[in-house]
Design a protein around this motif. Structure first.
Motif, short mmCIF file in Angstrom:
data_model
loop_
_atom_site.label_atom_id
_atom_site.label_comp_id
_atom_site.label_asym_id
_atom_site.label_seq_id
_atom_site.Cartn_x
_atom_site.Cartn_y
_atom_site.Cartn_z
N THR A 167 0.83 -1.25 -0.06
CA THR A 167 0.02 -0.03 -0.15
C THR A 167 1.00 1.19 -0.03
O THR A 167 0.55 2.40 -0.56
CB THR A 167 -0.82 -0.08 1.36
N LEU A 168 2.15 1.43 0.59
CA LEU A 168 2.81 2.42 0.58
C LEU A 168 3.47 2.63 -0.90
O LEU A 168 3.52 3.86 -1.24
CB LEU A 168 3.82 1.99 1.76
N ILE A 169 3.86 1.67 -1.42
CA ILE A 169 4.23 1.53 -2.94
C ILE A 169 3.29 2.14 -3.76
O ILE A 169 3.65 2.93 -4.62
CB ILE A 169 4.74 0.40 -3.11
N GLU A 170 1.89 1.63 -3.59
CA GLU A 170 0.92 2.26 -4.39
C GLU A 170 0.48 3.68 -3.88
O GLU A 170 0.34 4.37 -5.04
CB GLU A 170 -0.26 1.43 -4.17
N PHE A 171 0.76 4.09 -2.78
CA PHE A 171 0.88 5.27 -2.47
C PHE A 171 1.80 6.47 -3.25
O PHE A 171 1.55 7.39 -3.65
CB PHE A 171 0.88 5.61 -0.87
N VAL A 172 3.01 5.90 -3.23
CA VAL A 172 4.02 6.71 -3.69
C VAL A 172 3.67 6.77 -5.33
O VAL A 172 3.88 7.82 -5.91
CB VAL A 172 5.27 6.21 -3.55
#
Length: 88
Positions: free
Chosen positions: A69-74
């Motif tokens: 999810t963090l990678i998707e946010f970036v």
């Protein structure tokens, strides 16, 4: 479209040497960048909620989900920043 045109188009998409979709998508989406960002954030909020719920079943799966999810946010943030700064 004949077979040769399709082959060159697919080759452009796979190589990443020159932009293919920018000329078509960026002008249409640039005025809706804020809406795209908000919708993306809502979807990511549900993903975080799902990861927190998964924490009770499998902590490693929850951590993997949170990392994803963090990678998707970036990526979402980078895409929306590109849309905002796109010059027609």
């Amino acid at each position: 479209m004949n077979k040769e045109e399709m082959k060159t188009k697919m080759q452009k998409i796979l190589e990443l040497k020159e932009p293919v979709f920018i000329e078509k998508l960026a002008p249409a989406l640039s005025k809706y960048a804020q809406i795209v960002y908000l919708i993306g954030l809502v979807i990511l909020a549900f993903a975080i909620l799902g990861s927190i719920i998964a924490l009770f079943g499998s902590p490693m799966a929850a951590l993997g989900g949170l990392l994803f999810t963090l990678i998707e946010f970036v990526l979402l943030r980078m895409f929306c920043e590109f849309l905002v700064t796109y010059k027609k």
